[in-house]
Design an enzyme around this catalytic site. Structure first.
Site, PDB file in Angstrom:
ATOM      1  N   ASP A 153       0.818  -1.216   0.000  1.00 45.48           N
ATOM      2  CA  ASP A 153       0.000   0.000   0.000  1.00 45.48           C
ATOM      3  C   ASP A 153       0.853   1.268   0.000  1.00 45.48           C
ATOM      4  O   ASP A 153       0.472   2.270   0.605  1.00 45.48           O
ATOM      5  CB  ASP A 153      -0.958   0.020   1.209  1.00 45.48           C
ATOM      6  CG  ASP A 153      -1.767  -1.255   1.298  1.00 45.48           C
ATOM      7  OD1 ASP A 153      -2.241  -1.730   0.251  1.00 45.48           O
ATOM      8  OD2 ASP A 153      -1.907  -1.789   2.412  1.00 45.48           O
ATOM      9  N   LYS A 181       2.022   2.240  -5.016  1.00 46.74           N
ATOM     10  CA  LYS A 181       2.662   1.697  -6.224  1.00 46.74           C
ATOM     11  C   LYS A 181       1.826   1.983  -7.458  1.00 46.74           C
ATOM     12  O   LYS A 181       2.353   2.229  -8.525  1.00 46.74           O
ATOM     13  CB  LYS A 181       2.825   0.169  -6.107  1.00 46.74           C
ATOM     14  CG  LYS A 181       3.904  -0.288  -5.183  1.00 46.74           C
ATOM     15  CD  LYS A 181       4.045  -1.797  -5.221  1.00 46.74           C
ATOM     16  CE  LYS A 181       2.854  -2.538  -4.639  1.00 46.74           C
ATOM     17  NZ  LYS A 181       2.635  -2.342  -3.212  1.00 46.74           N
ATOM     18  N   GLY A 190      -4.628  -4.918  -4.348  1.00 49.23           N
ATOM     19  CA  GLY A 190      -5.720  -4.088  -4.872  1.00 49.23           C
ATOM     20  C   GLY A 190      -5.140  -2.808  -5.416  1.00 49.23           C
ATOM     21  O   GLY A 190      -4.324  -2.170  -4.773  1.00 49.23           O
ATOM     22  N   HIS A 191      -5.528  -2.465  -6.625  1.00 44.41           N
ATOM     23  CA  HIS A 191      -4.984  -1.264  -7.250  1.00 44.41           C
ATOM     24  C   HIS A 191      -6.149  -0.440  -7.780  1.00 44.41           C
ATOM     25  O   HIS A 191      -6.935  -0.913  -8.586  1.00 44.41           O
ATOM     26  CB  HIS A 191      -4.025  -1.693  -8.379  1.00 44.41           C
ATOM     27  CG  HIS A 191      -3.476  -0.550  -9.152  1.00 44.41           C
ATOM     28  ND1 HIS A 191      -2.701  -0.711 -10.255  1.00 44.41           N
ATOM     29  CD2 HIS A 191      -3.590   0.784  -8.973  1.00 44.41           C
ATOM     30  CE1 HIS A 191      -2.365   0.472 -10.733  1.00 44.41           C
ATOM     31  NE2 HIS A 191      -2.898   1.384  -9.976  1.00 44.41           N
ATOM     32  N   GLN A 227       2.075  -6.292  -3.103  1.00 47.34           N
ATOM     33  CA  GLN A 227       2.370  -6.216  -1.671  1.00 47.34           C
ATOM     34  C   GLN A 227       3.669  -5.416  -1.450  1.00 47.34           C
ATOM     35  O   GLN A 227       3.960  -4.521  -2.215  1.00 47.34           O
ATOM     36  CB  GLN A 227       2.455  -7.608  -1.030  1.00 47.34           C
ATOM     37  CG  GLN A 227       1.117  -8.326  -0.938  1.00 47.34           C
ATOM     38  CD  GLN A 227       0.698  -9.012  -2.218  1.00 47.34           C
ATOM     39  OE1 GLN A 227       1.490  -9.648  -2.885  1.00 47.34           O
ATOM     40  NE2 GLN A 227      -0.556  -8.895  -2.575  1.00 47.34           N
TER      41      GLN A 227
HETATM   42  P1  IMP Z   1      -2.524 -12.842   2.560  1.00 47.68           P
HETATM   43  O1  IMP Z   1      -1.599 -12.367   1.497  1.00 47.68           O
HETATM   44  O2  IMP Z   1      -3.982 -12.582   2.254  1.00 47.68           O
HETATM   45  O3  IMP Z   1      -2.257 -14.252   2.963  1.00 47.68           O
HETATM   46  O4  IMP Z   1      -2.231 -11.965   3.887  1.00 47.68           O
HETATM   47  C1  IMP Z   1      -1.020 -12.042   4.603  1.00 47.68           C
HETATM   48  C2  IMP Z   1      -0.598 -10.666   5.132  1.00 47.68           C
HETATM   49  O5  IMP Z   1      -0.255  -9.825   4.042  1.00 47.68           O
HETATM   50  C3  IMP Z   1      -1.702  -9.928   5.894  1.00 47.68           C
HETATM   51  O6  IMP Z   1      -1.099  -9.159   6.909  1.00 47.68           O
HETATM   52  C4  IMP Z   1      -2.307  -9.013   4.839  1.00 47.68           C
HETATM   53  O7  IMP Z   1      -2.930  -7.877   5.413  1.00 47.68           O
HETATM   54  C5  IMP Z   1      -1.060  -8.633   4.069  1.00 47.68           C
HETATM   55  N1  IMP Z   1      -1.321  -8.256   2.675  1.00 47.68           N
HETATM   56  C6  IMP Z   1      -1.555  -9.079   1.625  1.00 47.68           C
HETATM   57  N2  IMP Z   1      -1.733  -8.373   0.499  1.00 47.68           N
HETATM   58  C7  IMP Z   1      -1.576  -7.084   0.833  1.00 47.68           C
HETATM   59  C8  IMP Z   1      -1.595  -5.863   0.070  1.00 47.68           C
HETATM   60  O8  IMP Z   1      -1.795  -5.860  -1.151  1.00 47.68           O
HETATM   61  N3  IMP Z   1      -1.390  -4.721   0.783  1.00 47.68           N
HETATM   62  C9  IMP Z   1      -1.131  -4.716   2.124  1.00 47.68           C
HETATM   63  N4  IMP Z   1      -1.095  -5.822   2.859  1.00 47.68           N
HETATM   64  C10 IMP Z   1      -1.316  -6.998   2.220  1.00 47.68           C
END
Ligand code: IMP
Length: 438
Positions: free
Chosen positions: A14, A17, A41-42, A225
């Site tokens: 977040d 990007k 999410g973008h 991420q």
């Molecule tokens: P998962 O990727 O859904 O398994 O989540 C694992 C961790 O990564 C959690 O703390 C999520 O909040 C974080 N996370 C996954 N994708 C994102 C993203 O696109 N932005 C911020 N945090 C993310």
């Protein structure tokens, strides 16, 4: 000469990007998303209307741009169908002439999402995932029973593939919620639907990338991420299940490291955020945190969860610069801090009796216990979006940038959400210096 640039998040995701990807997209011929899935999410603005994409690279907005969804991605067919449908309605070409999926990408099955959600609901779990099935999908991959997009070619194999998944996943689902596990026949049907959705897009994407490099195309590798969520290099176990660092671009695009020219890290300037569980040494609470969250719109694009807010952490950023071999930093959202009199920046941690300067000298548990050591920078009150050149920035901002540049060269500063609200110090695709926009 072809330029190949990897753009990654240098914090906990977040970082903004999306805006930088959009700007760099103007110079790229191909965009490759290389890892993760619909946990990302973008926010795109199409014809003045906002929409959020989770899987399709945002370069899809640029007519003629080729968009690749790479080898290390975890793809949810329902999300892909919905997203391409929404883009089509907005007159964006999402045909297989320009959108390609690697046959090596893995499929997120409904049982993966079910298990992710059940685990998050079970007591004692503190990861705080997005419940998009990411963890279970990559677990199946590592266990070598995952189902890949290329497996969809031959439906005669579906029964066997589904049995492998069933054996791995059913006992845990059964334990967490009795009778919640779907029948094998339902999973086979799901694969048949995924087949219709994905097969038209399947291509040898590694070869495409190699050919593009050789023919002089510019390529943007779009990370998802952030570095501190990387499965290996992040704050384990509070991480996602994929490789989010610049090195992941090689595996996720099917190329070698000698192909990459630059790695640009994106970081919020002056503050940072985190969503989900895990340590966050510089986290702040109270009114100021609330103000920054509100001004910066710090709510998850995928889950809507409010993001935790903290000051910029240069210990973490220096680490991100190292593990990504960053050649540049794109700093975003500085405008959010306008009017805040003092901006503390973390330059070290106190841990027990030690002063720690290397992020990876501590594990996630230790990081919960550290006390940040701050250097204070005076804030600014000026409206930065009128500034066109680095030399015209307020002195206090220049001082802050100077401190960050002890880590890596700042190549871009974003001073607002609009494309025009950007000061480009150097464009990795085309050498430009101190010019306001591309
Ligand atoms: P998962 O990727 O859904 O398994 O989540 C694992 C961790 O990564 C959690 O703390 C999520 O909040 C974080 N996370 C996954 N994708 C994102 C993203 O696109 N932005 C911020 N945090 C993310």
């Amino acid at each position: 000469m072809s330029k190949k640039v990897v753009l990654i998040g240098a914090q906990w995701g977040d970082e903004g990007k999306g805006k930088v990807v959009d700007l760099y997209t103007e110079f790229a011929d191909i965009v490759v998303r290389y890892s993760g899935g619909s946990n990302a999410g973008h926010t795109l603005v199409v014809n003045g209307e906002k929409m959020i994409t989770h899987l399709v690279p945002s370069g899809i907005r640029k007519p003629g741009m080729k968009c690749i969804m790479g080898d290390d991605m975890a793809l949810d067919p329902d999300v892909f169908k919905e997203e391409t449908g929404a883009l089509r309605v907005r007159n964006i070409d999402v045909s297989p002439k320009r959108l390609f999926i690697s046959s090596e990408a893995h499929i997120v099955l409904s049982v993966c999402k079910l298990l992710d959600g059940l685990r998050e609901g079970a007591s004692g779990n503190r990861i705080g995932t997005t419940k998009r099935g990411i963890g279970p999908t990559y677990e199946l991959r590592a266990a070598r029973v995952g189902i890949r997009v290329g497996d969809l070619h031959d439906p005669r194999n579906f029964d066997g593939l589904v049995r492998g998944v069933y054996e791995k996943i059913a006992p845990e689902i059964d334990r967490l919620r009795r009778d919640a596990m779907p029948k094998c026949s339902e999973l086979v049907e799901e694969l048949s639907r995924a087949r219709e959705i994905f097969l038209p897009y399947v291509a040898n994407t590694s070869k495409m990338v190699e050919r593009a490099c050789k023919s002089g195309d510019n390529i943007l590798f779009e990370g998802a991420q952030g570095t501190l969520l990387d499965l290996t290099h992040g704050t384990y176990p509070f991480v996602t299940s994929s490789s989010t660092i610049a090195g992941g671009a090689c595996s996720g695009a099917g190329i070698g490291p000698t192909m990459i020219d630059e790695a640009v890290g994106v970081a919020k300037c002056g503050y940072m955020t985190r969503v989900g569980g895990g340590p966050f040494p510089t986290k702040i609470k109270g009114e100021l945190a609330e103000q920054i969250r509100k001004t910066g719109g710090e709510f998850g694009a995928t889950t809507g969860r409010p993001r935790d807010v903290g000051w910029m952490d240069l210990v973490a950023l220096e680490y991100a610069a190292r593990v990504n071999s960053l050649t540049g930093l794109a700093l975003t959202k500085l405008d959010v801090l306008r009017g805040i009199p003092v901006i503390p920046v973390c330059v070290a941690y106190k841990y027990k009796n030690w002063v720690v300067k290397d992020f990876d000298d501590l594990d996630a548990h230790d990081l919960e216990l550290v006390v940040p050591v701050y250097e204070e920078f005076l804030g600014f009150t000026e409206d930065l979006n009128r500034v066109c050149r680095r030399s015209d920035l307020p002195d206090n901002v220049k001082r802050l940038l100077g401190r960050v540049e002890e880590i890596a060269e700042v190549v871009l500063l974003s001073t607002g959400p609009k494309a025009e609200e950007t000061i480009v110090f150097r464009n990795p695709f085309a050498e430009v210096s101190d010019a306001r926009t591309f």
